[in-house]
Design a protein around this motif. Structure first.
Motif, PDB file in Angstrom:
ATOM      1  N   MET A 374       0.712  -1.657  -0.083  1.00 64.84           N
ATOM      2  CA  MET A 374       0.184   0.263   0.294  1.00 64.84           C
ATOM      3  C   MET A 374       0.745   0.939   0.347  1.00 64.84           C
ATOM      4  SD  MET A 374      -2.968  -0.774   2.445  1.00 64.84           S
ATOM      5  CE  MET A 374      -4.353  -1.878   1.989  1.00 64.84           C
ATOM      6  N   THR A 375       2.256   1.291   1.094  1.00 68.53           N
ATOM      7  CA  THR A 375       2.673   2.271   0.395  1.00 68.53           C
ATOM      8  C   THR A 375       3.505   2.602  -0.922  1.00 68.53           C
ATOM      9  OG1 THR A 375       4.697   1.508   1.377  1.00 68.53           O
ATOM     10  CG2 THR A 375       3.648   2.110   2.821  1.00 68.53           C
ATOM     11  N   ASP A 376       3.602   2.081  -1.447  1.00 67.75           N
ATOM     12  CA  ASP A 376       3.800   1.691  -2.818  1.00 67.75           C
ATOM     13  C   ASP A 376       2.532   2.537  -3.670  1.00 67.75           C
ATOM     14  OD1 ASP A 376       6.765   0.505  -2.529  1.00 67.75           O
ATOM     15  OD2 ASP A 376       5.538  -1.803  -3.035  1.00 67.75           O
ATOM     16  N   MET A 377       1.652   2.464  -3.135  1.00 69.00           N
ATOM     17  CA  MET A 377       0.517   2.176  -3.937  1.00 69.00           C
ATOM     18  C   MET A 377      -0.258   4.680  -3.899  1.00 69.00           C
ATOM     19  SD  MET A 377      -2.358  -0.229  -3.524  1.00 69.00           S
ATOM     20  CE  MET A 377      -2.756  -1.992  -3.478  1.00 69.00           C
ATOM     21  N   LEU A 378       0.636   4.516  -2.910  1.00 71.65           N
ATOM     22  CA  LEU A 378       0.677   5.845  -2.748  1.00 71.65           C
ATOM     23  C   LEU A 378       1.847   6.780  -3.268  1.00 71.65           C
ATOM     24  CD1 LEU A 378      -0.116   5.963   1.558  1.00 71.65           C
ATOM     25  CD2 LEU A 378      -1.133   7.176  -0.007  1.00 71.65           C
ATOM     26  N   ASP A 379       3.304   5.873  -3.042  1.00 72.29           N
ATOM     27  CA  ASP A 379       4.185   6.563  -4.186  1.00 72.29           C
ATOM     28  C   ASP A 379       3.394   6.973  -5.126  1.00 72.29           C
ATOM     29  OD1 ASP A 379       5.369   7.095  -1.747  1.00 72.29           O
ATOM     30  OD2 ASP A 379       6.472   4.599  -2.659  1.00 72.29           O
ATOM     31  N   ALA A 380       2.480   6.199  -6.041  1.00 71.90           N
ATOM     32  CA  ALA A 380       2.379   6.742  -7.462  1.00 71.90           C
ATOM     33  C   ALA A 380       0.841   7.067  -7.369  1.00 71.90           C
ATOM     34  CB  ALA A 380       1.894   4.907  -7.808  1.00 71.90           C
ATOM     35  N   LEU A 381       0.358   7.062  -6.224  1.00 72.25           N
ATOM     36  CA  LEU A 381      -0.691   7.900  -6.909  1.00 72.25           C
ATOM     37  C   LEU A 381      -0.727   9.329  -6.444  1.00 72.25           C
ATOM     38  CD1 LEU A 381      -3.646   6.276  -4.117  1.00 72.25           C
ATOM     39  CD2 LEU A 381      -3.793   6.436  -6.352  1.00 72.25           C
ATOM     40  N   ARG A 382       0.377  10.298  -5.922  1.00 69.84           N
ATOM     41  CA  ARG A 382       0.305  11.353  -5.969  1.00 69.84           C
ATOM     42  C   ARG A 382       0.410  12.131  -7.563  1.00 69.84           C
ATOM     43  NH1 ARG A 382       3.985   9.330  -1.846  1.00 69.84           N
ATOM     44  NH2 ARG A 382       3.058   9.331   0.450  1.00 69.84           N
ATOM     45  N   SER A 383       0.929  11.390  -8.188  1.00 68.54           N
ATOM     46  CA  SER A 383       1.062  11.686  -8.963  1.00 68.54           C
ATOM     47  C   SER A 383       0.394  11.604 -10.266  1.00 68.54           C
ATOM     48  CB  SER A 383       2.136  11.614 -10.002  1.00 68.54           C
ATOM     49  OG  SER A 383       2.216  10.326 -10.254  1.00 68.54           O
ATOM     50  N   MET A 384      -0.981  10.811  -9.981  1.00 69.37           N
ATOM     51  CA  MET A 384      -2.163   9.940 -10.435  1.00 69.37           C
ATOM     52  C   MET A 384      -3.174  10.935 -10.817  1.00 69.37           C
ATOM     53  SD  MET A 384      -2.273   6.278  -9.803  1.00 69.37           S
ATOM     54  CE  MET A 384      -3.467   5.600 -10.790  1.00 69.37           C
ATOM     55  N   ASP A 385      -3.858  10.740 -11.617  1.00 69.46           N
ATOM     56  CA  ASP A 385      -5.404  11.750 -12.000  1.00 69.46           C
ATOM     57  C   ASP A 385      -6.416  10.849 -11.478  1.00 69.46           C
ATOM     58  OD1 ASP A 385      -4.416  13.804 -12.633  1.00 69.46           O
ATOM     59  OD2 ASP A 385      -3.675  13.719 -14.977  1.00 69.46           O
TER      60      ASP A 385
END
Length: 465
Positions: A374-385
């Motif tokens: 989930m921490t890897d998901m958070l890293d990706a989400l910061r730059s996702m629309d």
């Protein structure tokens, strides 16, 4: 020395009573204030010069050193004994290493954090006193002081701590910049801050904070996704001798006693299942008939009582990876296609059947996540629309997720409460820190006293006090 098991039990009781400190950092991190015991210093030694002052309140250097010792203990207990670059905990290499992307060393970061925490407590002291003197806030109840006194005395009395000796307790506490008297004062400071916070914001429920403020905080700090795990494993259900899923109630098969019938063996005894329970049969097929409404299925367990994982073959995983990549090719914003894939039980390893509810992620909740990916998901989400799709890989397979619009008020939905354990506490922390920081310009700091204080390298690692 008393029985070891009893000692450990007593030690746990003492740990529970330890007051936690609100830690103010340059960037708001996860902070759980619910059940935090905060201390404002009202009692102080008048013959000691103050490290910092504001109006008629003050903080001494021992309190600053005590906070440093707790920060060091926090690092120690979290087992940050190696930062990944070979720097062992509490060595010069460790303290000189860079702390994340802050541009500061571990030494500088935690020193500044302890100093800012002192400012927070001093500001809280001033606010507390102002509200008490105006009659808006009643003095902190005696029960708070009584609980602190019990904590102090328990530690003195315990044989494996101080064995009834205040002098021995003082020796233990001296490693953390305090003695029995100042340790008690520190806990009083912390308790008053919690009391003040509860008054200002309405306690654990944050009942004094309006929905508009909560919604704004929610939108600033949370992401909503729907998640597909194309797993490299699968579970198998507990099945009966006919190959059908068993429906249980508290580990006992639950039969449809209304529509099923009892049958007997050649001796006239009830036919029972493998669990020894009286079985009910389908009148037409002759198979067991379960209560599928009130009962629930169970997966096969391993020797540790966990759901047993059965792995796909390499060939099967090659096909599943291709299917995972095909999901990533779904057009941005094509929620219908993504959800169709998500509800395909042959593809999505989602045995919780929670796909339709979605998942809420936030840095504020990161400490509650029991799935490291989930921490890897958070890293990706910061730059996702919204509508974007991303994939990360873990030991369990391929995690594909699409970013969704937030649902208004989701933080108060009981069905989604698992994702918002820290919501109120983090919001209260943010508002409390903002309120306290408005007073920072009024605080006077004695730099000579600060320069003579123990550093985080010199102070003891305080895990228990």
């Amino acid at each position: 020395m008393s029985n070891t098991k009893e000692n450990l039990t007593d030690n746990k009781k003492v740990k529970k009573k330890k007051a936690a400190i609100i830690i103010a950092a340059a960037v708001l991190a996860v902070a759980i204030i619910v059940a935090v015991t905060v201390i404002l210093v009202n009692h102080f030694k008048k013959d000691e010069p103050a490290l910092m002052k504001c109006e008629d309140q003050r903080i001494e250097v021992w309190f600053y050193e005590f906070l440093l010792s707790r920060s060091k203990g926090e690092l120690d207990s979290m087992k940050y004994r190696d930062d990944g670059n070979g720097f062992k905990f509490d060595t010069d290499d460790y303290w000189n290493a860079q702390y994340g992307t802050t541009g500061k060393t571990f030494d500088e970061y935690y020193t500044e954090k302890a100093l800012e925490s002192c400012k927070i407590y001093l500001s809280a002291l001033v606010l507390y006193q102002q509200l008490v003197e105006s009659g808006e806030l009643a003095e902190m109840p005696q029960s708070y002081y009584d609980e602190i006194d019990v904590t102090v005395q328990d530690n003195i009395d315990l044989g494996y701590v101080a064995d009834g000796s205040t002098e021995k307790m003082n020796t233990i506490l001296s490693k953390y910049g305090v003695d029995v008297e100042t340790w008690r004062e520190a806990m009083v400071i912390i308790a008053k801050a919690e009391y003040l916070q509860s008054y200002l914001y309405g306690g654990e429920s944050a009942s004094k904070i309006g929905d508009e403020v909560k919604q704004e905080f929610f939108e600033e700090n949370y992401y909503r996704i729907k998640h597909i795990l194309v797993g490299n494993f699968y579970y198998e259900y507990e099945c009966d001798k006919f190959g059908n899923k068993i429906y249980f109630d508290n580990d006992i098969p639950m039969y449809d006693t209304e529509n099923g019938e009892i049958r007997y063996d050649e001796k006239g005894n009830y036919i029972r299942d493998e669990y020894g329970e009286k079985a009910y049969f389908n009148k037409v097929t002759g198979e067991f008939l379960y209560d599928t409404v009130n009962g629930h299925t169970e997966f096969k367990k391993d020797e540790n009582g966990e759901n047993k994982k059965f792995l796909y073959t390499e060939e099967e995983m090659a096909q599943r990876k291709a299917e995972a990549l095909s999901i990533c090719d779904i057009a941005k914003g094509d929620f219908a296609s993504f959800e169709k894939k998500g509800t395909d039980s042959s593809l999505n390893t989602d045995y919780s059947q929670s796909f339709s509810l979605g998942i809420y992620l936030s840095d504020l909740e990161a400490s509650n996540y029991n799935i490291g990916v989930m921490t890897d998901m958070l890293d990706a989400l910061r730059s996702m629309d919204v509508g974007d799709i991303a994939m990360v890989e873990s030991d369990d397979g391929y995690h594909i997720f699409m970013k969704y619009e937030l649902e208004a008020g989701a933080y108060s939905d009981k069905e989604k409460s698992n994702w918002f354990r820290n919501f109120n506490a983090s919001l209260i922390t943010k508002m409390f820190l903002e309120k306290c920081r408005t007073m920072f310009d009024k605080i006077e700091i004695d730099k000579d006293i600060l320069s003579g204080a123990k550093t985080i390298r010199e102070i003891g690692s305080n895990i228990y006090y």
